[in-house]
Each structure stands twice: as structure tokens, then as C-alpha cells.
Design a protein around this motif. Sequence first.
Motif, short mmCIF file in Angstrom:
data_model
loop_
_atom_site.label_atom_id
_atom_site.label_comp_id
_atom_site.label_asym_id
_atom_site.label_seq_id
_atom_site.Cartn_x
_atom_site.Cartn_y
_atom_site.Cartn_z
N THR A 1 67.92 53.43 22.61
CA THR A 1 69.16 53.58 21.85
C THR A 1 69.15 54.92 21.14
O THR A 1 68.11 55.57 21.00
N ASN A 2 70.33 55.33 20.67
CA ASN A 2 70.39 56.50 19.81
C ASN A 2 70.16 56.06 18.36
O ASN A 2 69.84 54.90 18.10
N SER B 1 78.11 69.27 24.27
CA SER B 1 76.95 68.97 25.12
C SER B 1 75.84 68.31 24.32
O SER B 1 75.18 67.38 24.79
N HIS B 2 75.63 68.79 23.09
CA HIS B 2 74.61 68.22 22.21
C HIS B 2 74.94 66.76 21.89
O HIS B 2 74.08 65.88 21.96
N THR B 3 76.21 66.51 21.54
CA THR B 3 76.64 65.15 21.23
C THR B 3 76.59 64.26 22.47
O THR B 3 76.18 63.09 22.39
N VAL C 1 74.58 60.66 22.98
CA VAL C 1 75.29 59.41 23.31
C VAL C 1 74.87 58.88 24.68
O VAL C 1 74.63 57.68 24.85
N LYS C 2 74.78 59.74 25.68
CA LYS C 2 74.57 59.32 27.06
C LYS C 2 73.15 59.51 27.57
O LYS C 2 72.78 59.00 28.63
N GLY C 3 72.34 60.27 26.84
CA GLY C 3 70.96 60.48 27.27
C GLY C 3 70.79 61.54 28.34
O GLY C 3 69.71 61.68 28.92
N CYS C 4 71.85 62.29 28.62
CA CYS C 4 71.78 63.39 29.59
C CYS C 4 72.89 64.38 29.26
O CYS C 4 73.77 64.09 28.44
#
Length: 298
Positions: A5-6, A275-277, A281-284
Motif C-alpha cells: 500500500t501507499n 509522474s511522482h504522484t 498511487v500506482k507503483g509505477c
Amino acid sequence: MQILTNQFQKELKEHGDFQFPLLISNEKLSKYDSNSFLWHWHPEIELTLVTQGQMIYEINNEEFHLCQGEALFGNARVLHTGRMYENMDCEYVSITFDPRLIYSYENSIIYLKYVSPFIQNLSLFSICFDLTKPWHKEIIKILNEIITIHQLQKDTYEIDVLIKLLEFWKVLYLNYDTTQTITSPERHNYERIRSILSFIEKNYSDKITLEEIADHIHICKGECCRIFKQYMKIPLFRFILEYRIEKSLKDLVTSNDTIGNIAAKAGFNDSNYYSHTFYKVKGCSPTEYRKKTLKHNK
């Protein structure tokens, strides 16, 4: 192993992809560290069917003792965790899907009449199918049929699964009363949350300030943040960031637009911050997500 998880307990694992957002997986509590999976949430609905043993399943502030042959409906965006009952292992099947598989597009008659009363009901966290009512058996039968379809993987797999999901939703709609009695203050707060969500939906591509949201629902900024986190289990502006990321997915996989343009359309002024966010959130990265999704659908 453990669910990834984040920092806000949102699960990073993808549940299918944009073109067919569904994941069916066979799970076992003993494969997780401490024989339990940690608190997490995701924007999809999750159906859990216990196939062997028993487990304790918690959703927000509700706790369920699920036995073999019983199932649980977990609404979108609810926090949940599961653990062994009396140190006995449990096997279960998880069917996780985006509700848009049911309604196709927002504001369709299917969404407004059949789906919205469930997923927009902020007091509806879960439904337990414990076989105490006759219609529960029909629900369990449909879930087992979905599992069989998944195992067979015929050429018409996606259509077959969708038909069964629609059957599931029809049974749910016909038998479950979504009108629940809540106190007047709670009802007022639910309306505030709905109003905030509506405001975000209409304005996510533009700059949104806390003052604008608070003014929209006529309360102070501090109370606005407190109420949102209390009912949505996530800070307000973290929700807005993740909502923007979710909205950007369609352009990533269906267009050749640049990452910068996609970021701007989703409300990000800085493509690097997007891109950082996205990675959190998505792990990639957005580029990796695009390549992975397109490769999977070739």
C-alpha cells in the motif's frame, strides 16, 4: 508477503486494467505475514467468497466472522483487513472489479437507477451473504459460476464474466434495501460529502483550493477537512490527487498524447509532480503503466 500500500493504505496492486478492470484471485491467509492482510483500501468493489475454513473480516468499523460457503460485499473505497479465526488457515476467492463494468458510463440509466444507490451510499460499507436469507444462496451460486468461468478461460471470458456480474447486481438490487436509517447530523454530513465529491468531479481539471470547497458546502476549512477524512478515510487533497490520477488513465491507454498534456488535462500543472504522484498511487511511472497496459492487450 504482505499487501503493498501507499502511505494512505491504498493498495498498489492493479485489479485488472482500464479496458477490463477486474481481478479474480485465489487467496490464502497463511501466505501473508502474521497470517493476516493489513488494512488497505482501493476504488473497486471486492467480493470475497470463503472456500475453505473461516476468517475474521473487518470493514471500517464492522467485523464479520465468515465461514466456508459464505461471502462478503465490500463497497468501493472502504478500509478492510482479514485475519485467521482461532489460528486456523482460510482459503478464499477475491473478485475485485470497477463498478463501471456494470454501468458503462456515469449518468447512464443503469448508473443512476441501479448502481449509484449502492456505491454513492456513504453509510453502506458492506453486505454479508451468510445464508440467513434465501436470496443469499443465489448470490453464492453466481459467485461460484464466476469462479468457474475464470478457471475455464474460454474465448468469450470477458462477456461471460460480465453477464454474471450483471446477474449478481440484479439480485442485489432486488433484495437489498439501500435506505438505511441514520441520524440527522449524519445525513447532513453525507450530503456534504456528496457535494464535495460532485464539486471535485466537475472541477478536477482546474486548480482547486480548500477555500473554494469549504465555501461550496458553507463550512470552515478545518471542519471541511475533518468531515471528509472522517467519512472517506482519506485526507481531502490526497483524494483529489488520486482522483486526478484515476481520471488520467483513460488518456494514457487510449491516446498517443504526451505525458505532459495528459497531466495538464487531469489538473496537474507540473508533469514531474504528476509522474511522482502517479508512482506513489500506482507503483509505477505513467510511461510504464502505458507500456504494460498496451502490451497486455495486444
